[in-house]
Each structure stands twice: as structure tokens, then as C-alpha cells.
Design a protein around this motif. Structure first.
Motif, PDB file in Angstrom:
ATOM      1  N   GLU A  39       0.992  -1.311   0.144  1.00  0.00           N
ATOM      2  CA  GLU A  39       0.113  -0.106   0.097  1.00  0.00           C
ATOM      3  C   GLU A  39       0.568   1.414  -0.012  1.00  0.00           C
ATOM      4  OE1 GLU A  39      -3.845   0.083   2.437  1.00  0.00           O
ATOM      5  OE2 GLU A  39      -2.335  -2.061   3.403  1.00  0.00           O
ATOM      6  N   SER A  40       1.961   1.218  -0.037  1.00  0.00           N
ATOM      7  CA  SER A  40       3.143   2.593   0.572  1.00  0.00           C
ATOM      8  C   SER A  40       2.577   3.345  -0.489  1.00  0.00           C
ATOM      9  CB  SER A  40       4.444   1.957   0.334  1.00  0.00           C
ATOM     10  OG  SER A  40       4.427   1.108  -0.832  1.00  0.00           O
ATOM     11  N   ARG A  41       2.711   2.991  -1.774  1.00  0.00           N
ATOM     12  CA  ARG A  41       2.817   4.569  -3.162  1.00  0.00           C
ATOM     13  C   ARG A  41       1.139   4.789  -3.350  1.00  0.00           C
ATOM     14  NH1 ARG A  41       4.624   8.860  -4.299  1.00  0.00           N
ATOM     15  NH2 ARG A  41       4.289   8.609  -5.862  1.00  0.00           N
ATOM     16  N   TYR A  42      -0.192   4.081  -2.875  1.00  0.00           N
ATOM     17  CA  TYR A  42      -0.881   4.739  -2.736  1.00  0.00           C
ATOM     18  C   TYR A  42      -1.171   5.588  -1.301  1.00  0.00           C
ATOM     19  CZ  TYR A  42      -4.081   2.265  -0.041  1.00  0.00           C
ATOM     20  OH  TYR A  42      -4.909   1.830   1.117  1.00  0.00           O
TER      21      TYR A  42
ATOM     22  N   VAL B 229     -12.016   2.779 -15.644  1.00  0.00           N
ATOM     23  CA  VAL B 229     -12.314   3.869 -14.684  1.00  0.00           C
ATOM     24  C   VAL B 229     -11.110   4.374 -14.460  1.00  0.00           C
ATOM     25  CG1 VAL B 229     -11.319   4.012 -11.730  1.00  0.00           C
ATOM     26  CG2 VAL B 229     -12.736   2.334 -13.377  1.00  0.00           C
ATOM     27  N   TRP B 230     -10.027   4.049 -15.763  1.00  0.00           N
ATOM     28  CA  TRP B 230      -8.458   5.054 -16.099  1.00  0.00           C
ATOM     29  C   TRP B 230      -9.080   5.998 -16.799  1.00  0.00           C
ATOM     30  CZ3 TRP B 230      -5.915   6.917 -20.034  1.00  0.00           C
ATOM     31  CH2 TRP B 230      -4.560   7.568 -19.730  1.00  0.00           C
TER      32      TRP B 230
ATOM     33  N   LEU C 152      -4.850   3.062  -9.602  1.00  0.00           N
ATOM     34  CA  LEU C 152      -3.653   3.008 -10.406  1.00  0.00           C
ATOM     35  C   LEU C 152      -2.712   4.569  -9.648  1.00  0.00           C
ATOM     36  CD1 LEU C 152      -7.224   4.207 -12.487  1.00  0.00           C
ATOM     37  CD2 LEU C 152      -5.338   2.316 -12.807  1.00  0.00           C
ATOM     38  N   ALA C 153      -3.671   5.100  -8.468  1.00  0.00           N
ATOM     39  CA  ALA C 153      -2.102   5.234  -8.498  1.00  0.00           C
ATOM     40  C   ALA C 153      -0.894   4.853  -7.808  1.00  0.00           C
ATOM     41  CB  ALA C 153      -2.854   6.403  -6.735  1.00  0.00           C
ATOM     42  N   ASN C 154      -1.756   3.347  -6.807  1.00  0.00           N
ATOM     43  CA  ASN C 154       0.077   2.925  -5.900  1.00  0.00           C
ATOM     44  C   ASN C 154       0.510   2.075  -7.232  1.00  0.00           C
ATOM     45  OD1 ASN C 154       0.016   1.555  -3.886  1.00  0.00           O
ATOM     46  ND2 ASN C 154      -0.751  -0.151  -4.503  1.00  0.00           N
ATOM     47  N   ASP C 155       0.428   2.582  -9.503  1.00  0.00           N
ATOM     48  CA  ASP C 155       1.317   1.979  -9.819  1.00  0.00           C
ATOM     49  C   ASP C 155       0.862   3.359 -10.636  1.00  0.00           C
ATOM     50  OD1 ASP C 155       0.619  -0.511  -9.489  1.00  0.00           O
ATOM     51  OD2 ASP C 155      -0.945  -0.395 -10.830  1.00  0.00           O
ATOM     52  N   ASP C 156       1.381   4.541 -10.202  1.00  0.00           N
ATOM     53  CA  ASP C 156       1.546   6.185 -10.333  1.00  0.00           C
ATOM     54  C   ASP C 156       0.716   6.400 -11.981  1.00  0.00           C
ATOM     55  OD1 ASP C 156       2.817   7.049  -8.039  1.00  0.00           O
ATOM     56  OD2 ASP C 156       4.836   6.061  -9.338  1.00  0.00           O
ATOM     57  N   ARG C 157      -0.078   5.857 -11.852  1.00  0.00           N
ATOM     58  CA  ARG C 157      -0.939   5.915 -13.045  1.00  0.00           C
ATOM     59  C   ARG C 157      -1.799   7.479 -12.935  1.00  0.00           C
ATOM     60  NH1 ARG C 157      -3.822   0.985 -15.585  1.00  0.00           N
ATOM     61  NH2 ARG C 157      -3.905   2.347 -17.808  1.00  0.00           N
ATOM     62  N   LEU C 158      -2.727   6.944 -11.737  1.00  0.00           N
ATOM     63  CA  LEU C 158      -2.941   8.681 -11.519  1.00  0.00           C
ATOM     64  C   LEU C 158      -2.161   9.470 -10.370  1.00  0.00           C
ATOM     65  CD1 LEU C 158      -6.875   7.425 -10.258  1.00  0.00           C
ATOM     66  CD2 LEU C 158      -6.068   8.998 -12.553  1.00  0.00           C
ATOM     67  N   THR C 159      -1.647  10.646 -10.566  1.00  0.00           N
ATOM     68  CA  THR C 159      -1.252  10.716  -9.241  1.00  0.00           C
ATOM     69  C   THR C 159      -1.961  12.364  -8.557  1.00  0.00           C
ATOM     70  OG1 THR C 159       1.049  10.933 -10.641  1.00  0.00           O
ATOM     71  CG2 THR C 159       0.587  12.681  -8.751  1.00  0.00           C
TER      72      THR C 159
END
Length: 365
Positions: free
Chosen positions: A232-235, A300-301, A352-359
Motif C-alpha cells: 500500500e506504500s505508494r498510494y 476507470v482510468w 492506479l495511484a499505487n502504480d503512479d497512473r494517477l497522481t
């Protein structure tokens, strides 16, 4: 002369099940066993490939063989890394326009006997016959009587095996091969019914798409663990950046949330949404073909990216607006649409935020 008394009023039989809107659109459902019998060659091959994945839990490795050099092996389930030199099972899958007959299998039995005699592999622990039209009564009875099967096999060796096992040589049942034949355990030869095939296929992610009937009930996603996982660290970092961007102060870790009760409540809600989406990912892995959940993520993206990349006063507002848009999305084409909830769509945003597809807080502010 035909009399009126010879004529009967036309009265179709009552429906055997309650009519539904689905019946009006697509007609009465075709039983799965009957559907298998109508498979085209390509559909049968696809079905067998899908069904084969259900075997993976019983073996260390499952592999499909084909071509002229298959040595009588079709689908092999291996119990150890040594493969054919240890315990293994063979699944011989046949598509004919009739239930499988004894004349259809003599050469298959001959291959197993001959190539194991030649030490190409150890004899399989079990050799299952699988057929698109099922196993005929005569063959099923033979498979249940190993001694009779062996006697019939001996009678048919010259006609079906001597010149059919391989095109490069004749293989008469004599000498050492005959002695090996006499000692061979014919009880390894058996079959799989259509019911057993369907039962196995129902445990794969291909079943609902292949046969319809809807998806199984979706399990409760449960609560997130108290301590966030490494996954969960990135999101979470993105969430903290969004909160800090609104508050005008850096939030280095989740301990900083304790000083702001509304922000902490929001953080807990976002984690619940993330785990909702994770539970849907896990559900999809077991119930629909590979790639289905990734396709939902892409939907969703595409549904939120224009909103996310628009102008917002801070990162927190950007996230909230994006999640509101996600909750409003509607899906009809994806196989998971019937079990996808608003929390899932919002949680997918965090994936998606966890994968940096959303910021939430872009580098340019």
C-alpha cells in the motif's frame, strides 16, 4: 379418409422452468452437457485448454503436448520435477462425431504400452479418456473391466496397432514387448465424464464466460489490516501528499494523521475503498478470464483521467473530485460489471495511484 377424430389439438408442453426476461432474449438455457456436444473443433480445443487449468492444483506442473511426435501424450500432469520419470497422469482428449468407441482407442493404448516399454516415459499412474461426445457404453464397460480390456487389446493389436503406432516401423506384439504387455496394468485406463469436466471447469475463471449463468456470490472484502501493508506504500504516500497539500504542511507518515480527526477519517475510508478493489481483483482472478480486471482498471482510468488532470486548488480536492467521478461511472461491457460497486471504482483509483497512473499532487503543483 382422414376423420376429424384423427386430428388432435396442438398443445405444446408447458415450459419446464419459469419464464424470465433472459429467456425472451436468448431462449431457454441449453444444459452444459449438451452444449459441450455441440462445440466446434475450435471451441472444443479452447474448452480443453480452459479445463486443463483446473488441474494445476493437483499437480506440480500441467503441460499440453501435440503433433505427430506426442508419443500418446496429450495433457500430462506431473507430480514432481522429474516429469515423466516419476508419477504422472495422462488425459487423452478426443473430438469425434460419436461417443468414444473401443475402435477409437486401441492405437492410443498401444502407444502408451509401446513407448513406456521403450522407456520414453514411465507408464502413467492414470490414463483418462476425455471425449466431446462422451464415452460410449461399450467402451465404458471395458474400462471398468481391466482384464477384459487387456484381452480385447491383444485381439486388436495386429489390426489397430502394429502399423499405426508409428509410420516408420511395424510393431508386432511378440517377444519382450509381449511380455511387457502381459505384465502391464490395464486398470490405469479410465475416463472423465462431461459432468466431471464441467465440475472442474467451474473452478476456473473461464466458466461464467463459456457457459453463462452469472458469477458466483462475491465474498465480503473484510476490513483493512490496522497496519498498512508494504503493497500500500505508494498510494498511501500519495494520500499523505494530498492531505499535506491542502493543509499546507508536510505529512511524513500516517502518525501525522492523529492531529486531524476529519483527515484521519478520510484516510480510513480510502483504505477501505482500496481493499474493496483488491477483493474484486482477487475475485476476478478466480472467476473470469485473465485480463478482465485489468480491462476494468483501464475503463476507470479513461473515465477519470481528464478530471484528474484538470485544474484543482490542491491535491486533496483533485483526489476527491476524481473519486466522485469514479463513483458515477457505469460499466456494461466488462464481465465484472454485475458485481462492481462504487467503492470498487473508487478503490481502483487508489490502485492506479499505487502504480503512479494517477497522481494527486503533480510535480508541477
Amino acid at each position: 379418409m382422414i376423420e376429424d377424430s384423427d386430428l388432435k389439438e396442438i398443445k405444446p408442453k408447458p415450459a419446464t422452468c419459469a419464464a424470465s426476461p433472459e429467456h425472451v432474449i436468448s431462449g431457454l438455457p441449453i444444459p452444459k452437457v449438451m452444449r459441450i456436444r455441440t462445440f466446434s473443433p475450435d471451441d472444443w480445443e479452447d474448452f480443453i485448454e480452459e479445463w486443463s487449468t483446473s488441474l494445476s492444483g493437483a499437480y506440480l506442473k500441467v503441460r499440453r503436448f501435440g503433433g505427430s511426435g506426442d508419443l500418446g501424450v496429450d495433457i500430462a500432469g506431473f507430480t514432481s520435477k522429474t516429469g515423466f520419470q516419476d508419477v504422472w497422469d495422462n488425459y487423452q482428449c478426443k473430438r469425434y462425431d460419436h461417443p468414444l468407441r473401443p475402435s477409437d482407442i486401441w492405437v492410443e493404448l498401444g502407444k502408451i504400452i509401446y513407448y513406456s516399454y521403450k522407456e520414453e516415459y514411465l507408464p502413467p499412474r492414470q490414463h483418462y479418456f476425455v471425449a466431446s461426445q462422451g464415452i460410449g457404453t461399450t467402451l465404458e464397460q471395458l474400462l471398468n473391466k481391466p482384464d477384459t480390456l487387456k484381452a480385447k487389446m491383444r485381439e486388436n493389436w495386429e489390426k489397430h496397432c502394429e502399423n499405426e503406432i508409428t509410420s516408420t516401423e511395424e510393431i508386432p506384439l511378440t517377444g519382450a514387448l509381449e511380455a511387457y504387455f502381459d505384465a502391464f496394468d490395464f486398470s490405469i485406463f479410465t475416463s472423465k465424464s462431461h459432468v466431471e469436466l464441467i465440475e472442474g471447469h467451474s473452478t476456473t475463471g473461464y466458466h461464467a464466460v463459456r457457459f453463462g449463468g452469472g458469477l458466483p456470490p462475491r465474498p465480503d472484502p473484510g476490513k483493512p489490516p490496522t497496519t498498512p501493508e508494504d503493497s500500500e506504500s505508494r498510494y498511501i504516500r500519495q494520500l499523505l501528499d494530498a492531505y499535506g497539500d491542502q493543509l499546507g504542511t508536510a505529512m511524513n507518515d500516517i502518525v501525522a494523521l492523529e492531529a486531524n480527526v476529519p483527515i484521519k477519517r478520510d484516510f480510513l475510508r480510502q483504505r477501505e475503498r482500496f481493499y474493496h478493489a483488491e477483493s474484486l481483483r482477487n475475485f476476478a482472478r478466480d472467476t473470469v478470464p485473465e485480463g478482465t480486471f485489468a480491462a476494468l482498471q483501464d475503463e476507470v482510468w479513461h473515465g477519470v483521467i481528464d478530471i484528474c488532470e484538470g485544474h484543482h486548488q490542491d491535491g486533496f480536492e483533485r483526489m476527491r473530485t476524481t473519486l466522485t467521478q469514479a463513483a458515477a461511472l457505469s460499466f456494461t461491457a466488462n464481465p465484472l460489471s454485475s458485481v462492481t460497486k462504487k467503492q470498487d471504482c473508487q478503490g481502483i483509483c487508489h490502485q492506479l495511484a499505487n502504480d503512479d497512473r494517477l497522481t494527486w499532487v503533480p510535480d508541477d503543483g
